[in-house]
Design an enzyme around this catalytic site. Sequence first.
Site, PDB file in Angstrom:
ATOM      1  N   THR A  98     -10.139   4.548  10.868  1.00 54.34           N
ATOM      2  CA  THR A  98     -10.046   3.660  12.044  1.00 54.34           C
ATOM      3  C   THR A  98      -9.431   4.382  13.248  1.00 54.34           C
ATOM      4  OG1 THR A  98      -8.064   2.792  10.981  1.00 54.34           O
ATOM      5  CG2 THR A  98     -10.031   1.439  10.884  1.00 54.34           C
ATOM      6  N   LYS A 120      -6.690   8.585  -0.844  1.00 54.59           N
ATOM      7  CA  LYS A 120      -7.910   9.092  -0.183  1.00 54.59           C
ATOM      8  C   LYS A 120      -8.378  10.412  -0.779  1.00 54.59           C
ATOM      9  CE  LYS A 120      -6.958   7.053   4.392  1.00 54.59           C
ATOM     10  NZ  LYS A 120      -5.573   6.561   4.261  1.00 54.59           N
ATOM     11  N   ARG A 159       2.594  -0.743  10.957  1.00 58.45           N
ATOM     12  CA  ARG A 159       3.633  -0.677  11.982  1.00 58.45           C
ATOM     13  C   ARG A 159       3.931  -2.005  12.676  1.00 58.45           C
ATOM     14  NH1 ARG A 159       1.013   4.853  14.070  1.00 58.45           N
ATOM     15  NH2 ARG A 159      -0.736   3.731  13.163  1.00 58.45           N
ATOM     16  N   ASP A 185      -3.334   4.419  -1.846  1.00 61.69           N
ATOM     17  CA  ASP A 185      -4.213   4.935  -0.785  1.00 61.69           C
ATOM     18  C   ASP A 185      -4.012   6.443  -0.642  1.00 61.69           C
ATOM     19  OD1 ASP A 185      -5.732   5.168   1.571  1.00 61.69           O
ATOM     20  OD2 ASP A 185      -4.089   4.493   2.848  1.00 61.69           O
ATOM     21  N   LYS A 196       0.860  -1.187   0.000  1.00 59.09           N
ATOM     22  CA  LYS A 196       0.000   0.000   0.000  1.00 59.09           C
ATOM     23  C   LYS A 196       0.894   1.233   0.000  1.00 59.09           C
ATOM     24  CE  LYS A 196      -2.167   1.822   3.698  1.00 59.09           C
ATOM     25  NZ  LYS A 196      -2.032   3.295   3.599  1.00 59.09           N
ATOM     26  N   ASP A 201     -12.481  15.798  -2.944  1.00 61.06           N
ATOM     27  CA  ASP A 201     -12.522  17.146  -3.517  1.00 61.06           C
ATOM     28  C   ASP A 201     -13.787  17.235  -4.363  1.00 61.06           C
ATOM     29  OD1 ASP A 201     -11.715  19.711  -4.598  1.00 61.06           O
ATOM     30  OD2 ASP A 201      -9.634  19.157  -4.192  1.00 61.06           O
TER      31      ASP A 201
HETATM   32  O1  C5P Z   1      -1.020  -0.722  10.888  1.00 59.08           O
HETATM   33  P1  C5P Z   1      -0.845   0.762  10.829  1.00 59.08           P
HETATM   34  O2  C5P Z   1      -1.714   1.494  11.824  1.00 59.08           O
HETATM   35  O3  C5P Z   1       0.577   1.225  10.854  1.00 59.08           O
HETATM   36  O4  C5P Z   1      -1.378   1.089   9.357  1.00 59.08           O
HETATM   37  C1  C5P Z   1      -2.022   2.230   9.101  1.00 59.08           C
HETATM   38  C2  C5P Z   1      -2.106   2.448   7.621  1.00 59.08           C
HETATM   39  O5  C5P Z   1      -3.460   2.262   7.214  1.00 59.08           O
HETATM   40  C3  C5P Z   1      -1.711   3.858   7.260  1.00 59.08           C
HETATM   41  O6  C5P Z   1      -1.039   3.810   6.033  1.00 59.08           O
HETATM   42  C4  C5P Z   1      -3.037   4.570   7.140  1.00 59.08           C
HETATM   43  O7  C5P Z   1      -2.996   5.617   6.205  1.00 59.08           O
HETATM   44  C5  C5P Z   1      -3.956   3.464   6.650  1.00 59.08           C
HETATM   45  N1  C5P Z   1      -5.383   3.653   6.900  1.00 59.08           N
HETATM   46  C6  C5P Z   1      -5.924   3.699   8.163  1.00 59.08           C
HETATM   47  N2  C5P Z   1      -7.274   3.903   8.328  1.00 59.08           N
HETATM   48  C7  C5P Z   1      -8.060   4.034   7.281  1.00 59.08           C
HETATM   49  C8  C5P Z   1      -7.505   3.967   5.999  1.00 59.08           C
HETATM   50  C9  C5P Z   1      -6.155   3.760   5.837  1.00 59.08           C
HETATM   51  O8  C5P Z   1      -5.215   3.559   9.145  1.00 59.08           O
HETATM   52  N3  C5P Z   1      -9.366   4.159   7.444  1.00 59.08           N
END
Ligand code: C5P
Length: 235
Positions: free
Chosen positions: A122, A60, A213, A58, A31, A63
Site C-alpha cells: 500500500t 511476507k 499508527r 506478517d 499483527k 524466496d
Molecule cells: O497503519 P500503519 O500504516 O501504521 O500500518 C502499517 C502496517 O501494515 C505495517 O505493519 C506494515 O508492515 C503493514 N502492511 C502494509 N502494507 C501491506 C502489507 C502490510 O502497510 N501491503
Amino acid sequence: MTDIYCPLDTPSLETATKWAADLAGHVGGMKIGLEFFNAQGPQGVKAVTDMGMPLFLDLKFFDIPNTVAGAVRSVTPLAPYMLNVHASGGPAMMKAALEAAEQTSASLGIERPKVIAVTVLTSFDESDLESVGVSASPRDQVVRLASLARDCGLDGVVCSAHEIAAIRDACGPDFKLVVPGIRPAGADVADQKRVMAPPEAAKAGANHLVIGRPITQAADPVAAARAINASMADL
Ligand code: C5P
C-alpha cells in the site's frame, strides 16, 4: 463484519504486550511483522499469542519455494491465524507455502494457518510500480496477483481498499481481503499512498483492516480503536 488487526510495530516486548493487553476486546487480533519478529523472535510471538488473541504473522516470505516452505514449517507451530507470502514470488512458491502449512499443521493437530499473499504494497503507487519495471496500474497488478493467489489455493490477499471491489469480482465472496493503508479522516498518511478511511474500506467489503499508527501512536490507543469501531458500527 470487518474487524481490526493492530500491528505491534515496536522492537520492545514490553510495549507490544502492553498494546495487546490494552487493545484486547477492542480489536479482532494482533499483527506481528518484521520489526517485532526480528527483535523478539518466536519467543516474543509466543508471549503475544499466550494472551489469547488471533495473530496475523506478517513476515511476507519471498524466496525460492523450498526456502519459503521451510520458513512456513518453522512458524506454523506458533499457531498464527494467518501468515503471508508475496504473490510476486510466483505460483510454485505460493503452492509450496500452502502445502507446508497444511502438512505441518496436520502433523501438529492444529488448525491450518490461513495463507494469504501480499499483492502490491500500500506504500506503492503507479510510479513506484513503474520504477520496478511493472507497467500495469496498481489495480490491474493487484487483481492479476490476487487471481494467481486464488488459483494456487491461497485463502486471500493483502491489498489496498481501492482494489477490494475489483478483487471481489475476480475472486469471489469467500476470498479473504486484508487491508492496510487505513487512515481515519485527518490522520497522518505517513509512508502509505493507497489509503482509505475505515468506514469506506469496511463498506467496500474488507474482512480485516490493518490499522497501526493511527491507534498505537495515538495519545490514547484504546480511545482511538473505540472511535474507529464506532465509525464502522452502523454499516
Ligand atoms: O497503519 P500503519 O500504516 O501504521 O500500518 C502499517 C502496517 O501494515 C505495517 O505493519 C506494515 O508492515 C503493514 N502492511 C502494509 N502494507 C501491506 C502489507 C502490510 O502497510 N501491503
